[in-house]
Scaffold this motif. Structure first.
Motif, PDB file in Angstrom:
ATOM      1  N   GLN A 255      -0.174  -2.885 -11.867  1.00 25.88           N
ATOM      2  CA  GLN A 255      -1.147  -2.325 -10.927  1.00 25.88           C
ATOM      3  C   GLN A 255      -2.225  -3.358 -10.592  1.00 25.88           C
ATOM      4  OE1 GLN A 255      -3.801   0.791 -12.375  1.00 25.88           O
ATOM      5  NE2 GLN A 255      -3.554   1.880 -10.425  1.00 25.88           N
ATOM      6  N   GLY A 256      -2.679  -4.083 -11.594  1.00 24.60           N
ATOM      7  CA  GLY A 256      -3.689  -5.113 -11.371  1.00 24.60           C
ATOM      8  C   GLY A 256      -3.191  -6.200 -10.433  1.00 24.60           C
ATOM      9  N   PHE A 257      -1.937  -6.622 -10.628  1.00 22.04           N
ATOM     10  CA  PHE A 257      -1.367  -7.654  -9.759  1.00 22.04           C
ATOM     11  C   PHE A 257      -1.225  -7.149  -8.321  1.00 22.04           C
ATOM     12  CE2 PHE A 257       0.634  -9.291 -13.834  1.00 22.04           C
ATOM     13  CZ  PHE A 257      -0.253 -10.347 -13.957  1.00 22.04           C
TER      14      PHE A 257
ATOM     15  N   LYS B 249       0.806  -1.222   0.000  1.00 19.00           N
ATOM     16  CA  LYS B 249       0.000   0.000   0.000  1.00 19.00           C
ATOM     17  C   LYS B 249       0.841   1.276   0.000  1.00 19.00           C
ATOM     18  CE  LYS B 249      -4.310  -1.526   2.117  1.00 19.00           C
ATOM     19  NZ  LYS B 249      -5.189  -1.355   3.293  1.00 19.00           N
ATOM     20  N   THR B 250       1.957   1.259   0.713  1.00 16.12           N
ATOM     21  CA  THR B 250       2.712   2.504   0.879  1.00 16.12           C
ATOM     22  C   THR B 250       3.909   2.639  -0.060  1.00 16.12           C
ATOM     23  OG1 THR B 250       4.097   1.580   2.636  1.00 16.12           O
ATOM     24  CG2 THR B 250       2.056   2.705   3.307  1.00 16.12           C
ATOM     25  N   VAL B 251       4.367   1.524  -0.635  1.00 15.68           N
ATOM     26  CA  VAL B 251       5.534   1.584  -1.518  1.00 15.68           C
ATOM     27  C   VAL B 251       5.172   1.162  -2.941  1.00 15.68           C
ATOM     28  CG1 VAL B 251       7.876   0.726  -1.933  1.00 15.68           C
ATOM     29  CG2 VAL B 251       7.113   1.169   0.413  1.00 15.68           C
ATOM     30  N   LYS B 252       4.696  -0.064  -3.086  1.00 15.05           N
ATOM     31  CA  LYS B 252       4.455  -0.617  -4.428  1.00 15.05           C
ATOM     32  C   LYS B 252       3.331   0.111  -5.171  1.00 15.05           C
ATOM     33  CE  LYS B 252       7.374  -4.073  -3.965  1.00 15.05           C
ATOM     34  NZ  LYS B 252       8.602  -4.158  -4.694  1.00 15.05           N
ATOM     35  N   ARG B 253       2.220   0.351  -4.485  1.00 19.23           N
ATOM     36  CA  ARG B 253       1.085   1.018  -5.138  1.00 19.23           C
ATOM     37  C   ARG B 253       1.487   2.413  -5.637  1.00 19.23           C
ATOM     38  NH1 ARG B 253      -4.255   1.347  -1.686  1.00 19.23           N
ATOM     39  NH2 ARG B 253      -5.032  -0.495  -2.752  1.00 19.23           N
TER      40      ARG B 253
ATOM     41  N   GLU C   9       4.437   3.508  -6.373  1.00 19.22           N
ATOM     42  CA  GLU C   9       5.422   3.345  -7.452  1.00 19.22           C
ATOM     43  C   GLU C   9       4.736   3.072  -8.783  1.00 19.22           C
ATOM     44  OE1 GLU C   9       8.045   0.162  -6.291  1.00 19.22           O
ATOM     45  OE2 GLU C   9       9.274   1.462  -5.018  1.00 19.22           O
ATOM     46  N   VAL C  10       3.751   2.183  -8.774  1.00 17.29           N
ATOM     47  CA  VAL C  10       3.090   1.836 -10.031  1.00 17.29           C
ATOM     48  C   VAL C  10       2.214   2.987 -10.525  1.00 17.29           C
ATOM     49  CG1 VAL C  10       0.983   0.662  -9.229  1.00 17.29           C
ATOM     50  CG2 VAL C  10       2.110  -0.112 -11.297  1.00 17.29           C
ATOM     51  N   VAL C  11       1.637   3.752  -9.616  1.00 15.30           N
ATOM     52  CA  VAL C  11       0.863   4.932 -10.025  1.00 15.30           C
ATOM     53  C   VAL C  11       1.786   5.918 -10.745  1.00 15.30           C
ATOM     54  CG1 VAL C  11      -0.361   6.971  -9.145  1.00 15.30           C
ATOM     55  CG2 VAL C  11      -0.959   4.694  -8.302  1.00 15.30           C
ATOM     56  N   GLU C  12       2.988   6.080 -10.232  1.00 16.94           N
ATOM     57  CA  GLU C  12       3.963   6.971 -10.872  1.00 16.94           C
ATOM     58  C   GLU C  12       4.365   6.423 -12.245  1.00 16.94           C
ATOM     59  OE1 GLU C  12       6.134  10.255 -11.562  1.00 16.94           O
ATOM     60  OE2 GLU C  12       4.721   9.954  -9.918  1.00 16.94           O
ATOM     61  N   LYS C  13       4.556   5.114 -12.355  1.00 18.67           N
ATOM     62  CA  LYS C  13       4.892   4.507 -13.650  1.00 18.67           C
ATOM     63  C   LYS C  13       3.790   4.767 -14.672  1.00 18.67           C
ATOM     64  CE  LYS C  13       7.676   0.613 -11.974  1.00 18.67           C
ATOM     65  NZ  LYS C  13       7.737  -0.859 -11.861  1.00 18.67           N
ATOM     66  N   ILE C  14       2.544   4.662 -14.231  1.00 21.65           N
ATOM     67  CA  ILE C  14       1.410   4.908 -15.133  1.00 21.65           C
ATOM     68  C   ILE C  14       1.410   6.366 -15.581  1.00 21.65           C
ATOM     69  CG2 ILE C  14      -1.121   5.051 -15.244  1.00 21.65           C
ATOM     70  CD1 ILE C  14      -1.153   2.533 -13.409  1.00 21.65           C
ATOM     71  N   LYS C  15       1.660   7.255 -14.636  1.00 19.94           N
ATOM     72  CA  LYS C  15       1.687   8.686 -14.951  1.00 19.94           C
ATOM     73  C   LYS C  15       2.777   8.991 -15.986  1.00 19.94           C
ATOM     74  CE  LYS C  15       1.318  11.370 -11.391  1.00 19.94           C
ATOM     75  NZ  LYS C  15       1.646  12.178 -10.196  1.00 19.94           N
ATOM     76  N   VAL C  16       3.959   8.422 -15.788  1.00 18.96           N
ATOM     77  CA  VAL C  16       5.068   8.636 -16.721  1.00 18.96           C
ATOM     78  C   VAL C  16       4.731   8.045 -18.089  1.00 18.96           C
ATOM     79  CG1 VAL C  16       7.464   7.989 -17.222  1.00 18.96           C
ATOM     80  CG2 VAL C  16       6.843   8.798 -14.938  1.00 18.96           C
ATOM     81  N   ALA C  17       4.175   6.840 -18.095  1.00 15.34           N
ATOM     82  CA  ALA C  17       3.843   6.179 -19.361  1.00 15.34           C
ATOM     83  C   ALA C  17       2.776   6.963 -20.125  1.00 15.34           C
ATOM     84  CB  ALA C  17       3.376   4.752 -19.099  1.00 15.34           C
ATOM     85  N   ARG C  18       1.825   7.556 -19.410  1.00 17.16           N
ATOM     86  CA  ARG C  18       0.791   8.374 -20.061  1.00 17.16           C
ATOM     87  C   ARG C  18       1.407   9.566 -20.779  1.00 17.16           C
ATOM     88  NH1 ARG C  18      -3.531   8.371 -15.502  1.00 17.16           N
ATOM     89  NH2 ARG C  18      -4.865   6.721 -16.250  1.00 17.16           N
TER      90      ARG C  18
END
Length: 160
Positions: A58-60, A25-29, A31-40
């Motif tokens: 994110q789904g996993f 919840k505090t690290v992985k989630r 991180e993946v939100v940031e990856k999505i933002k960058v990819a967008r």
């Protein structure tokens, strides 16, 4: 309300699940939100493999969070009885195979915390099912996956 499956586990196993959930919840989630933002920011999402990979990740992560939350909600913490004469969940059991004398040591834990490579076997495994409830110095028949069985003698039972 239907009966939920309970997950027997040691206090240590419960605490590890809580730590894993906290990290998700505090690290992985985040991180993946940031990856999505960058990819967008790369533009066209229809051919954006970074975006697809981040959404999959994110789904996993969300599945893992739900699975762990479910296990924590339905955890059954096994308290140590203090009786080192009876095999139960949480105990470390030493036994020897009869007649060859090969010694093996396993901690019996709930399925949620089983890790055979580290000597932790599930209470649902054939060997644990055979040992649970047995006493120090008992000789026990343990079924093998191939249909055969081995005979073991319990030589030590310890609390963790």
């Amino acid at each position: 309300m239907e009966n939920q499956k309970q997950y027997p586990m040691t206090q240590e196993g419960f605490e590890k699940l809580e730590q894993e959930l906290e990290e998700l919840k505090t690290v992985k989630r985040p991180e993946v939100v940031e990856k999505i933002k960058v990819a967008r920011s790369f533009g066209d999402l229809s051919e954006n493999s970074e975006y697809d990979a981040a959404k999959d990740e994110q789904g996993f992560i969300e599945q893992d969070i739900q699975r762990i939350e479910h296990m924590i909600r339905n955890a059954l913490i096994i308290e140590d009885s203090g009786d080192n004469n009876v095999v139960q969940i949480g105990k470390t059991v030493t036994f020897i195979e009869i007649p060859d004398g090969e010694e093996e040591v396993y901690q019996i834990v709930g399925s949620a915390e089983a890790d055979a490579f580290n000597g932790k076997i599930s209470n649902e495994s054939p060997i644990a099912k055979s040992l649970i409830g047995k006493h120090l110095d008992d000789e026990v028949r343990v079924p093998l996956p191939n249909g055969a069985e081995i005979k073991v003698k319990i030589t030590n039972i310890q609390s963790q």
